[in-house]
Design a protein around this motif. Structure first.
Motif, PDB file in Angstrom:
ATOM      1  N   ARG A 221       0.838  -1.206   0.000  1.00  0.00           N
ATOM      2  CA  ARG A 221       0.000   0.000   0.000  1.00  0.00           C
ATOM      3  C   ARG A 221       0.870   1.252   0.000  1.00  0.00           C
ATOM      4  O   ARG A 221       0.569   2.228  -0.705  1.00  0.00           O
TER       5      ARG A 221
ATOM      6  N   VAL B 247       2.453   1.762  -3.547  1.00  0.00           N
ATOM      7  CA  VAL B 247       1.490   2.265  -4.528  1.00  0.00           C
ATOM      8  C   VAL B 247       1.166   3.731  -4.254  1.00  0.00           C
ATOM      9  O   VAL B 247       1.088   4.558  -5.172  1.00  0.00           O
TER      10      VAL B 247
ATOM     11  N   GLU C 121      -5.514   3.184  -5.554  1.00  0.00           N
ATOM     12  CA  GLU C 121      -5.745   1.747  -5.398  1.00  0.00           C
ATOM     13  C   GLU C 121      -7.028   1.298  -6.079  1.00  0.00           C
ATOM     14  O   GLU C 121      -7.116   0.153  -6.549  1.00  0.00           O
TER      15      GLU C 121
ATOM     16  N   GLN D 188      -6.549   0.039  -9.566  1.00  0.00           N
ATOM     17  CA  GLN D 188      -5.758  -1.174  -9.789  1.00  0.00           C
ATOM     18  C   GLN D 188      -6.695  -2.327 -10.127  1.00  0.00           C
ATOM     19  O   GLN D 188      -7.549  -2.707  -9.336  1.00  0.00           O
TER      20      GLN D 188
ATOM     21  N   ASN E  79      -5.562  -6.316   1.703  1.00  0.00           N
ATOM     22  CA  ASN E  79      -5.713  -5.042   0.986  1.00  0.00           C
ATOM     23  C   ASN E  79      -6.992  -4.984   0.159  1.00  0.00           C
ATOM     24  O   ASN E  79      -7.284  -3.958  -0.446  1.00  0.00           O
TER      25      ASN E  79
ATOM     26  N   TRP F 274      -7.481  -6.462  -2.631  1.00  0.00           N
ATOM     27  CA  TRP F 274      -7.087  -6.330  -4.023  1.00  0.00           C
ATOM     28  C   TRP F 274      -7.429  -7.608  -4.774  1.00  0.00           C
ATOM     29  O   TRP F 274      -7.261  -8.713  -4.247  1.00  0.00           O
TER      30      TRP F 274
END
Length: 562
Positions: free
Chosen positions: A186, A189, A196, A199, A217, A219
């Protein structure tokens, strides 16, 4: 003159006399040329001083050469003490006598830092215009056992050019827990000003801490196809005594011919006698995908030559593979051979790879790993284990949805995928409308004071009111665009999809945005792992004292300079 011939010299030059000597008096002509060649040409006084006067430190020429040397050192991963070596100094003096090479300290403390900041600013400006991006990451240890974490970013420009950039090779001394990894990612980035929420995906290996870090995260994560295929192969051949014995024989053969110059020389001679390729044996590397298959293939290729060389020495005959070993190796090679090419093809970062993952898995199921009558029991067993493993690991919903969007190739779920694509198109359009509607509202009051309404604006206003709610119109337009796209003929499998989208982006503007969003995803984490090789070329045995911050800069420059 020996011949007493009169030579005309109307304009006072000696050209006619020289031609006469050349035709009739060769010996005198050669003597004349030798004497005239020894006479040095007089140098202009300004040129004489200029050839020895060094460039001023702030001169343009001095700066150009220094910048070129800095680029050469960074891009080609040379040690900084190169500028202090006599051979390099002599080369520079030969190229330009007026240039004075700055000290090694200058390149280390000033030139490399300036080049790094310049390159970093360029990439920051480039990333500021990126709408969607994907990343890869991995952990590794240097030659000095210092831990690092790499991070690469991948995106597609408005002109549909796929770009890959190395963001960092950061020193990571903390414990490699999922929480620490998640926080470090994090921060990395954020440090580059990347949002974020933009992404699309992060591609990692299948280590438990990496998987959990992506979950922490929140993600979207894609498992590295190369690493997963490597694990599938390992799973298919493990706990089989026949394969373990045959692989052990291969390793002993490779070890013998790698450590004996006499044996290698004898093998080269036999290869010529038998008209076999002059290939060396390949050793297996646990961290290199496909290295075991390459070792087996080379042993089978050179089987006849190896047997002839080993048979000449009674002490080495025990290394000759038995017919049972050869049968096992052929069965393994037949099962794993086709896999090697796919691993290499999907590991590239200069072309689209994610859209091929699902078609490749389908190809495995329907063709390459399909059971055949001529297959041995061992071959069938290996194929079955590999297929079961891969199908199990790629059956989760999140992975399937991501691959469906990236490839748009799911015959059994075409209606479902079409609905998902339509929903994504609407979502992207709404985000775009929100971002473009913010600025005009801020300046609307001031614009009203400056300019009066034109007559045409009244008609435009009436048309807008007559239409009413435009959401239905937008939905119809997006659906029409999607249906038109589905009717277009598919491109050739070897054609670059980005080249197609570059031509058709105006015809399918909303789908083009989705293409830029998903096609930037790498199918493997190879981009991050390639940083390991670059770092290994920088942190050599002679440069083990490099500080982590300097390693980060040098790797960054080596990968990003163009």
């Amino acid at each position: 003159m020996e011949c007493h011939k009169v030579v005309a010299t109307k304009h006072g030059n000696t050209t006619n006399l020289s031609d006469h000597l050349k035709r009739h008096h060769k010996a005198l002509y050669d003597e004349y040329k030798a004497k005239s060649g020894c006479q040095p040409k007089q140098t202009n006084i300004c040129d004489a001083f200029a050839s020895v006067t060094p460039y001023q430190k702030g001169s343009q020429r001095q700066k150009e050469i220094t910048d070129a040397i800095t680029f050469h050192i960074a891009k080609d991963m040379l040690p900084l003490n190169t500028v202090a070596k006599e051979g390099f100094k002599k080369m520079i003096r030969t190229l330009d006598r007026r240039y004075v090479i700055p000290s090694r300290t200058y390149f280390s403390q000033v030139a490399i830092k300036e080049l790094y900041e310049k390159c970093k600013s360029k990439i920051e400006a480039e990333l500021s215009h990126v709408e969607y991006y994907a990343t890869t990451t991995d952990l590794w240890s240097s030659r000095t056992t210092e831990p690092y974490m790499s991070l690469t970013v991948h995106f597609i420009t408005e002109d549909f050019e796929l770009k890959s950039r190395c963001l960092q090779t950061a020193f990571f001394p903390e414990s490699h827990t999922a929480e620490n990894i998640a926080e470090a990612l994090r921060e990395a980035v954020s440090a580059w000003g990347l949002d974020e929420t933009r992404q699309v995906c992060i591609t990692t290996d299948n280590a438990a801490n990496m998987v959990k870090a992506a979950d922490l995260n929140k993600w979207t994560r894609l498992q590295c196809f190369g690493h997963r295929l490597h694990l599938a192969i390992e799973n298919a051949v493990k706990k089989d005594g026949r394969i373990d014995r045959a692989i052990g024989v291969c390793k002993k053969l490779v070890s013998h011919f790698s450590h004996s110059w006499k044996a290698s020389d004898a093998l080269a001679k036999v290869q010529k006698e038998l008209s076999l390729p002059s290939h060396c044996l390949i050793s297996e590397c646990q961290t290199r995908w496909g290295s075991r298959q390459m070792m087996i293939s080379r042993i089978l290729e050179q089987q006849q030559a190896l047997t002839q060389v080993l048979s000449a020495d009674k002490k080495l005959r025990h290394l000759i593979p038995t017919w049972q070993d050869i049968d096992v190796l052929e069965s393994v090679s037949k099962s794993l051979g086709p896999m090697l090419d796919f691993t290499d093809a999907l590991s590239g970062d200069e072309y689209v790879s994610v859209s091929f993952v699902k078609p490749v898995l389908q190809l495995f199921n329907t063709s390459l790993l399909e059971m055949r009558e001529e297959d041995t029991d061992l071959t069938k067993n290996i194929k079955k284990k590999m297929l079961d493993y891969l199908n199990e690991k790629y059956e989760d919903d999140d992975t399937q949805k991501l691959l469906d969007m990236a490839s748009f190739w799911t015959p059994d779920k075409k209606t479902q995928v079409k609905a998902t694509v339509a929903s994504q198109m609407m979502e992207c359009q709404k985000k775009s409308s929100c971002s473009t509607d913010v600025e005009p509202n801020v300046t609307s009051a001031t614009q009203a004071k400056k300019a009066k309404k034109s007559l045409g604006s009244f008609f435009k206003q009436r048309e807008t009111e007559a239409k009413g709610d435009s959401s239905l119109t937008l939905k119809d337009a997006l659906e029409a665009e999607l249906n038109t796209y589905l009717l277009t003929p598919p491109i050739d499998k070897e054609e670059d999809p980005l080249a197609w989208w570059k031509v058709h982006k105006l015809s399918f503007p909303h789908l083009a945005r989705l293409a830029r969003k998903y096609l930037c995803i790498p199918a493997t984490s190879s981009p991050s792992e390639r940083l390991f090789s670059t770092s290994g070329n920088i942190v050599t045995c002679q440069r083990t004292c490099l500080k982590p911050a300097k390693v980060d800069r040098l790797v960054f420059l080596a990968k990003n300079l163009e």
